[in-house]
Design a protein around this motif. Structure first.
Motif, short mmCIF file in Angstrom:
data_model
loop_
_atom_site.label_atom_id
_atom_site.label_comp_id
_atom_site.label_asym_id
_atom_site.label_seq_id
_atom_site.Cartn_x
_atom_site.Cartn_y
_atom_site.Cartn_z
N HIS A 31 -5.42 -3.31 -1.02
CA HIS A 31 -3.96 -3.71 -1.42
C HIS A 31 -3.83 -4.74 -2.43
O HIS A 31 -3.04 -4.47 -3.45
CB HIS A 31 -2.95 -3.92 -0.12
N ALA A 32 -4.63 -5.94 -2.36
CA ALA A 32 -4.38 -6.96 -3.02
C ALA A 32 -5.30 -6.71 -4.40
O ALA A 32 -4.42 -6.95 -5.69
CB ALA A 32 -4.72 -8.61 -2.32
N LYS B 126 -6.64 -4.37 -5.98
CA LYS B 126 -6.06 -3.37 -6.91
C LYS B 126 -5.13 -3.84 -7.80
O LYS B 126 -4.98 -3.54 -9.13
CB LYS B 126 -5.45 -2.15 -6.33
N ASN B 127 -4.07 -4.59 -7.35
CA ASN B 127 -3.10 -5.24 -8.14
C ASN B 127 -3.54 -6.39 -9.09
O ASN B 127 -3.39 -6.60 -10.27
CB ASN B 127 -1.82 -5.46 -7.51
N GLU C 235 -2.60 5.40 6.02
CA GLU C 235 -3.59 4.10 6.22
C GLU C 235 -3.39 4.13 7.84
O GLU C 235 -4.42 3.97 8.43
CB GLU C 235 -3.10 3.12 5.55
N ASN D 96 3.12 -0.62 -2.12
CA ASN D 96 2.17 -1.14 -3.14
C ASN D 96 2.22 -0.34 -4.37
O ASN D 96 2.19 0.97 -4.37
CB ASN D 96 0.69 -1.10 -2.62
N PRO D 97 2.56 -0.84 -5.46
CA PRO D 97 2.85 0.13 -6.77
C PRO D 97 1.52 0.93 -7.17
O PRO D 97 1.67 1.70 -7.95
CB PRO D 97 2.95 -1.03 -7.72
N VAL D 98 0.17 0.49 -6.77
CA VAL D 98 -0.60 1.10 -7.46
C VAL D 98 -1.48 2.09 -6.83
O VAL D 98 -2.62 2.47 -6.75
CB VAL D 98 -1.86 0.14 -8.18
N ILE D 99 -0.71 2.61 -5.28
CA ILE D 99 -1.43 3.25 -4.43
C ILE D 99 -0.41 4.47 -4.08
O ILE D 99 0.58 4.37 -3.97
CB ILE D 99 -1.65 2.70 -3.15
#
Lengths: 332, 320
Positions: free
Chosen positions: B232-233, B235-236, A118, A107-110
């Motif tokens: 996960h979803a 945020k993008n 997790e 995931n690019p933003v985590i």
């Protein structure tokens, strides 16, 4: 090879509904994964290798995908009949996956440590602090320098090889029984490929994790695997130990695959061997053996009936789905 | 970050200069000068009186001279005095600005609170009846003009006096509850169209994100559906929604100005409307300059929020 069977897949069928019709991506696939074994699944793009493995964890997206038949037995439990709740306790904890492209699979933003942590928090009930410490420890283990600082980075700040290491750390964080690696080195530089394979090999052996290695690269199979299943058009056409496949391939498709590997001692003006034709349309499979239109040794029966898997020499771990080998089966 | 903000704020100077040029000459292109509007058709004046008035209204000088004088003044923070009341324009505008801003942000808040959850729900139940319903309703919300919705709401709800107070406006600081109750309907009528935009953006963005490989990774980890979607979803998926929100704050402010008139709220809308009727140039010019500044600053804030939400974006090019 009398080790305990850890994963038993039988009669698996997965299909996709498309505008043109139903795609039979996986068509009656059965295999066993033994404790501590590394099993290779080889075949061209689109032969159903990945879908087979997504099906094991019910990760095929519905719609359009649907598992229509078969069973996946893990610890005597059929995963395909599990509720969403039950299968979630298997995913990541007992059976983990590594995907092909580590850039799009993270995931690019985590932050990377959060992504690793997790599963630890979920399956092992660790606190945030414990999980972070464990994530950093895992990053160190897979050879990320300055792991403490790098843990706070995002995936785009890592190179391709480093990202795949992060994926491996993530997959192995909960010490799974089974690791499914879906073309883990395909998107990487050749020099990095060897390192990644080495890490997977060392870590899985150390933890007695069984590995399913999906690949189209026979080099990877030779390097990593104990046994191999060759897939074509959604079916397993040959299964063998690695040595048997490389030294005595039976199915014309396997022979073609092996011949198409360039050899170092080959004359430079000799043409590379390739299998003529293209893989069949999975919506409209040819009658009989799906490989027949490309097969140089096709017989009349090949057009009439699809060949079952014949075991060679009475060994159920050595099979081939080709009419040419019917006799060996009956005589064996 | 500091450097970036400073650079963007510096870019305000050419923007405001351009806006000042356009608005100054544009308002003077409206037929009828301030003096003519003041005199009307009934009043008679002697030539001496007319000369005096022409001087007072500043119509005795060439327009370019007037522009340079005005520009010189606003650089020093002096926006001039109203041609009608003779009072300085800035305090009058500043007294009304908070209401218009509150309306804008309240409507923005409502749009996001309605649009984002509906968009998520719609994407998760793609092609079901609920999805269809919310998409059609969204299209409807998008197509209805704000002023018409506002007028309809006034008519429909003015009966419920106890529930939604109409009439005398109170500021947020005097009586927050009454204030929010009063502004709810106007904000809703401004925000509902934008809620539809937000809903559609969220839905499409979610549908795209849910196909991504990292969503499969998240599922393969055994995460619950809720974590997959919200951690996960979303945020993008929220990133394009941030961008479109930034662009639209200006339009919401424009909507506020129209809707204030319908709900008889004493914001900048009525001030600017009357200023235009009366050709009260200094007021119009000051309002436009202020709105342009707000627009630029809001876009800057949007870009900063975007950079905070997406670690791949770096605002400083020093790090390159």
């Amino acid at each position: 090879m009398s080790k305990e069977i850890i994963l038993h897949i039988e009669g698996l069928r997965t299909e996709f509904q498309t505008e043109r019709g139903v795609v039979q991506a996986v068509n009656d696939v059965s295999f066993d994964l033994h404790q501590g074994e590394t099993l290779g699944i080889v075949g061209e793009s689109g032969c159903g290798k990945s879908v087979t493995n997504f099906s094991i964890l019910k990760l095929v997206q519905y719609p359009p995908g649907r598992i229509t038949d078969g069973q996946v037995l893990y610890n005597e439990k059929n995963l395909l009949e599990c509720s969403d709740e039950e299968i979630r306790t298997i995913r990541g904890k007992h059976i983990a996956m590594i995907f092909q492209d580590p850039l799009t699979s993270l995931n690019p933003v985590i932050k990377v440590w959060v992504q690793i942590a997790e599963a630890l928090r979920l399956h092992q009930g660790m606190s945030k602090k414990e999980a972070k410490a464990k994530a950093i420890e895992l990053l160190k283990l897979i050879g990320i320098p300055d792991a403490e600082q790098r843990a706070d980075n995002y995936p785009h700040q890592f190179s391709g090889g480093m990202r795949q290491r992060v994926m491996i750390a993530m997959a192995l964080s909960c010490n799974p029984d089974v690791l499914i690696a879906d073309e883990p080195t395909t998107a990487l530089d050749v020099t990095i490929q060897a390192q990644i394979l080495e890490i997977i090999k060392n870590l899985s052996h150390g933890r007695k994790t069984s590995v399913i290695m999906i690949t189209h690269d026979l080099g990877v199979v030779a390097e990593m695997c104990d046994a191999v299943c060759v897939m074509y058009a959604g079916r397993i056409v040959e299964r063998a130990s690695v040595d048997e496949l490389f030294y005595d391939p039976k199915h014309p498709y396997s022979i073609g695959l092996l011949n198409s590997i360039p050899r170092i001692n080959q004359d430079s003006d000799e043409r590379l061997h390739s299998i003529s034709g293209a893989p069949p349309d999975l919506i409209d499979l040819p009658h009989g053996c799906p490989f027949r239109p490309r097969c140089t040794q096709a017989m009349d029966i090949c057009a009439q009936k699809s060949p079952p898997e014949f075991s060679i020499g009475g060994n159920e771990l050595r099979t081939v789905a080709c009419w040419l080998h019917e006799k060996e089966h009956s005589h064996g | 970050m500091g450097r970036y903000v400073a650079k963007r704020l510096l870019s305000l100077i050419p923007v405001l200069f351009g806006v000042s040029l356009i608005i100054f000459f544009l308002v003077r292109m409206i037929p009828g000068t301030a003096l003519e509007m003041y005199m009307g058709t009934q009043v008679e004046a002697t030539p001496e009186q007319m000369e005096e008035l022409t001087r007072l209204f500043g119509e005795d000088k060439p327009v370019f001279i007037l522009y340079t004088e005005w520009l010189g003044d606003i650089v020093q923070g002096d926006f001039g005095c109203s041609l009608r009341t003779g009072r300085p324009v800035l305090p009058d505008i500043m007294a009304r600005l908070p209401l218009s801003m509150e309306l804008t942000f309240f409507s923005l808040f409502l749009a996001l609170v309605i649009g984002v959850p509906l968009g998520i729900a719609s994407s998760l139940h793609q092609n079901t009846f609920g999805d269809f319903l919310s998409r059609v309703t969204g299209l409807l919300g998008l197509s209805l003009p704000q002023f018409w919705l506002a007028a309809l709401m006034v008519m429909a709800f003015s009966g419920f006096r106890g529930w939604i107070p109409m009439g005398n406006y109170v500021s947020l600081f005097e009586d927050p509850v009454r204030n929010l109750k009063m502004l709810f309907l106007p904000s809703l009528s401004i925000g509902i169209g934008f809620a539809a935009v937000v809903m559609r953006y969220t839905r499409n963005s979610m549908l795209e994100v849910l196909q991504q490989d990292y969503i499969r990774t998240a599922k393969a980890k055994g995460l619950k559906q809720r974590s997959v979607i919200y951690t996960h979803a979303l945020k993008n998926a929220i990133l394009p929604v941030i961008t479109v929100t930034g662009f639209n704050v200006g339009y919401l402010l424009g909507g506020a100005i129209v809707v204030e008139e319908v709900f008889a709220l004493p914001g900048m809308g009525r001030l600017s409307l009357y200023a235009i009727y009366q050709r009260d140039y200094p007021i119009i010019q000051a309002i436009v300059m202020i709105i342009a500044t707000i627009f630029v600053v809001v876009n800057l804030i949007t870009d900063i929020i975007y950079a905070l939400a997406d670690p791949r974006i770096r605002l400083d090019d020093t790090a390159r």
